[in-house]
Design an enzyme around this catalytic site. Structure first.
Site, mmCIF file in Angstrom:
data_model
loop_
_atom_site.group_PDB
_atom_site.id
_atom_site.type_symbol
_atom_site.label_atom_id
_atom_site.label_comp_id
_atom_site.label_asym_id
_atom_site.label_seq_id
_atom_site.Cartn_x
_atom_site.Cartn_y
_atom_site.Cartn_z
ATOM 1 N N GLU A 212 11.336 -2.880 0.371
ATOM 2 C CA GLU A 212 10.999 -3.078 1.784
ATOM 3 C C GLU A 212 11.572 -4.357 2.379
ATOM 4 O O GLU A 212 11.974 -4.375 3.545
ATOM 5 C CB GLU A 212 9.476 -3.050 1.983
ATOM 6 C CG GLU A 212 8.874 -1.655 1.906
ATOM 7 C CD GLU A 212 8.600 -1.177 0.492
ATOM 8 O OE1 GLU A 212 8.779 -1.981 -0.462
ATOM 9 O OE2 GLU A 212 8.219 -0.011 0.309
ATOM 10 N N HIS B 87 -3.698 1.715 0.481
ATOM 11 C CA HIS B 87 -2.867 2.634 1.270
ATOM 12 C C HIS B 87 -3.554 3.127 2.546
ATOM 13 O O HIS B 87 -3.175 4.153 3.085
ATOM 14 C CB HIS B 87 -2.462 3.847 0.417
ATOM 15 C CG HIS B 87 -1.287 3.607 -0.459
ATOM 16 N ND1 HIS B 87 -1.223 2.566 -1.340
ATOM 17 C CD2 HIS B 87 -0.105 4.253 -0.572
ATOM 18 C CE1 HIS B 87 -0.065 2.592 -1.979
ATOM 19 N NE2 HIS B 87 0.642 3.607 -1.521
#
Lengths: 331, 374
Positions: free
Chosen positions: A60, A128
């Site tokens: 990322e 998450h």
């Protein structure tokens, strides 16, 4: 107008902007061959090829940093972070590069990058299921949008891609299947314009992203009890357009903020502070906030349901605020 | 060049201050690339054999300019005229001058916060650079960036960045933009030994290699990441070997040999320009001053610094020019006077320039949108 899903509306914006401008390209994890883990970019790899739809490693910081660098170098990257939870890996690139290069070098450098990512939950447990929009919305130098409807998603994404500024475009995993009317042709929605999604006179509900829907359905049910709630969808979190909120509170005298985020230090805290300053004389009740439970998100379905705000909470809070109406208003 | 495995034996000993630099022990980690560059040079190189008096004096002048600039900046810092952090490059000038001289004017350059040398060697005006250090509105970044954030986009100098390793993915992106637009540009990305331990270094090298972007990575191994010696911070002390993990051709050079730097950067840039993907250079060097102005330097001895100073790149280059009969002591003195005058002018310019206006605090946060909210 044809009805389209939120997912299709976003894909349509991407596709139209890629056809409009050669500099626009997509990069991210599984955006190409796979077609996007939420199927947003499905078909684009076949249509545009791997120069313009670039699969990346699970990386990322490099995804966002490379996108920012490519934007500095003249391209219009749309980088996808699979979920906003993974933006933490890239946060230095967002905070210290995307949001800073223009200012820090005296206006010489621009970073017209869009970072698309998704908030959301669904028994995904603590790491998450988070929503960090307030962190990003606190940053000068960044645009943060969080559309709730397919129409707004398409129009705002086009604006984001054409903007010379870095934009965090925050979607929601549980909105991708939501449908709404979306024109086929080209249109844009400016940043920083809140949208009154329902009018009412008794209470102002201020919300954004998925929480628009329980807010609207709560407003429907409250109407059955004679309570008319006005629902304002912020759409952009930075810039934050508070004028429709102040105008509404002047009329309703009550403000309820509904966010799918932790309340402490969340967007609602900023909105409440601004209402407290600008609309102080019009308030008949304390500004209230509904948000995610002050706990990490659990896996168990029943516990998760307890943690996420729902329609009933909005109804209960609204009733309490209206029933506790102070008769002698300060006007 | 001898046949070597990808991450094979090292001919070049790691520089430690007690070991003199060795001039000609350039080693590539992959024999394949070494062979390629021998047969396919596309640029006219500058070697000891071909160096002209004009180029030689220009290289020396640039190093002296950087040295003098920083000595005066150091003085201004102690006088309170420069604030924040001031990271001096003194002792490493041969790398910036060698590298910048080897690039084309439209190649992209992005560097770390120890950036004065690169800015000057890239041709940024000393006046505007000193003004930036003084926090004046005439500075290259309008006084918003300071010492660590010097940039000039017109010179494709994309700036100094102060988060260690944070600019490495930006370099991958700049190189991608060049490749995407079919430009013949390469991107040179500079950082120090310390940055090779951070995650962004590894993510960026991997992605750069996967996409084969035209990127040249130049690591200045000055032996210390702040005050922590390379051997105490990096499991691999021969830093060029880290590039092998990503199958990126890599070499280690003597950073205090300006011509070695020039040749390595030029050859790597040629390869990247030809589509051979990212290239990696580790330049051994030594920082003569502290990490920043507030460094007590407990991590090294004065004797070590003194020993390293015997390899001062400016003195070494002067000696080389003298040995090659390209210049004399008189030339050096003349250059010294010239750069002193240039830097004095820069200091005067910085001192007499106005501070930014209060309204500038809110300027250049965002580019005005075509469609602003009402």
């Amino acid at each position: 107008m044809p009805a389209k899903s939120y997912r299709d509306a976003i894909r349509e914006a991407l596709r139209e902007e890629m056809k409009r401008d050669e500099r626009v390209f997509i990069m991210g994890e599984e955006v190409g061959v796979w077609g996007g883990t939420y199927a947003v970019t499905r078909g684009l790899y076949d249509e545009f090829g791997d120069k313009r739809v670039k699969d990346t490693p699970i990386s990322e910081a490099a995804i966002v940093g490379t996108a920012v660098g490519a934007a500095m170098g003249g391209l219009r990257p749309v980088a996808e972070l699979m979920t906003i939870n993974f933006s933490l890996i890239a946060i230095d690139q967002i905070v210290n590069n995307a949001a800073k290069v223009h200012y820090m070098f005296g206006g010489q450098i621009t970073a017209p990058v869009v970072v698309r990512t998704a908030a959301g939950w669904g028994q995904l447990a603590a790491t998450h299921s988070q929503s960090f929009e307030a962190w990003f919305a606190s940053l000068p130098g960044l645009i943060v949008v969080m559309p709730a409807t397919p129409y707004d998603a398409k129009g705002l994404l086009k604006t984001a891609i054409r903007s010379d500024n870095p934009v965090m475009f925050i979607e929601h995993s549980r909105l991708y299947g939501v449908t709404g009317e979306v024109p086929d042709g080209d249109y844009t929605i400016p940043f920083g314009r809140s949208d009154v999604k329902r009018t009412g006179k008794d209470l102002t509900i201020i919300t954004y992203s998925r929480m628009l829907y329980p807010s609207l359905s709560a407003a429907d049910k409250l109407a059955g009890d004679g309570i008319q709630a006005e629902v304002i969808d912020l759409r952009s979190l930075r810039p934050l357009d508070m004028e429709p909120v102040y105008a509404s509170v002047q009329k309703t005298h009550r403000a309820l903020i509904v966010e799918e985020d932790w309340v402490s230090g969340g967007m609602g805290a900023e909105i409440a502070a601004r209402i407290g300053k600008e609309s102080f004389d019009f308030l008949d009740a304390p500004v209230e906030r509904i948000g995610v439970a002050d706990a990490p998100l659990p896996y168990a379905k029943n516990l998760e349901a307890l943690a996420i705000p729902n329609e009933q909470q909005v109804i209960d809070q609204a009733r309490q605020m209206v029933d506790g109406r102070v008769q002698g208003r300060r006007e | 060049m001898r046949d070597m495995p990808a991450c094979g034996n090292v001919l070049f000993q790691i520089f430690i201050p007690t070991t003199p630099f060795r001039d000609k022990d350039m080693v590539t980690s992959r024999n394949k690339s070494a062979t390629a560059l021998d047969v396919a040079k596309t640029s006219v190189t500058k070697s000891q054999e071909t160096l002209s008096r004009e180029d030689g004096l220009d290289f020396l002048r640039q190093m002296m300019l950087i040295r003098r600039f920083e000595e005066r900046a150091e003085q201004a810092y102690t006088e309170g005229k420069i604030g924040g952090f001031l990271h001096l490059y003194i002792g490493e000038e041969s790398i910036a001058v060698g590298a910048m001289s080897a690039l084309e004017p439209d190649d992209d350059v992005i560097t770390h916060y120890r950036d004065h040398g690169y800015a000057l060697a890239r041709g940024l005006e000393p006046n505007k650079l000193m003004a930036e250090l003084f926090g004046k509105e005439t500075g290259v970044s309008k006084g918003k960036g300071g010492s660590m954030h010097l940039a000039d986009v017109e010179r494709h100098f994309w700036g100094g960045y102060a988060i260690v390793g944070g600019h490495i993915p930006l370099a991958v992106g700049l190189a991608l933009a060049s490749m995407y637009q079919n430009l013949q540009r390469v991107t040179l990305c500079v950082f120090g030994d310390g940055a090779t331990n951070i995650g962004m270094f590894h993510e960026s090298l991997n992605l750069a290699a996967v996409w084969k972007v035209p990127l040249v990575i130049l690591v200045e191994n000055n032996q210390y990441g702040m005050g922590t010696a390379v051997a105490r911070a990096s499991a691999v002390t021969e830093l060029y070997k880290k590039a092998c993990a990503y199958d990126i051709p890599a070499e280690r050079i003597d950073g205090h040999d300006l011509l070695a730097v020039y040749q390595a950067v030029q050859q790597s840039a040629d390869k990247a320009r030809r589509g051979e993907g990212p290239q990696f250079i580790e330049a051994l060097t030594y920082r003569f001053r502290g990490h920043s102005m507030g460094d007590p330097q407990r991590y090294r001895t004065k004797a070590e610094v003194e020993k390293a100073r015997e390899q001062d790149p400016i003195q070494r280059f002067e000696q080389k020019l003298a040995d090659l009969h390209l210049a004399t002591q008189e030339d050096f003195e003349h250059l010294g006077q010239e750069v002193n005058a240039t830097i004095q002018e820069a200091v005067d310019f910085a001192e007499s320039s106005p501070q930014p206006e209060p309204a500038d605090l809110y300027k250049d946060i965002l580019v005005p949108e075509a469609m602003e909210a009402p």
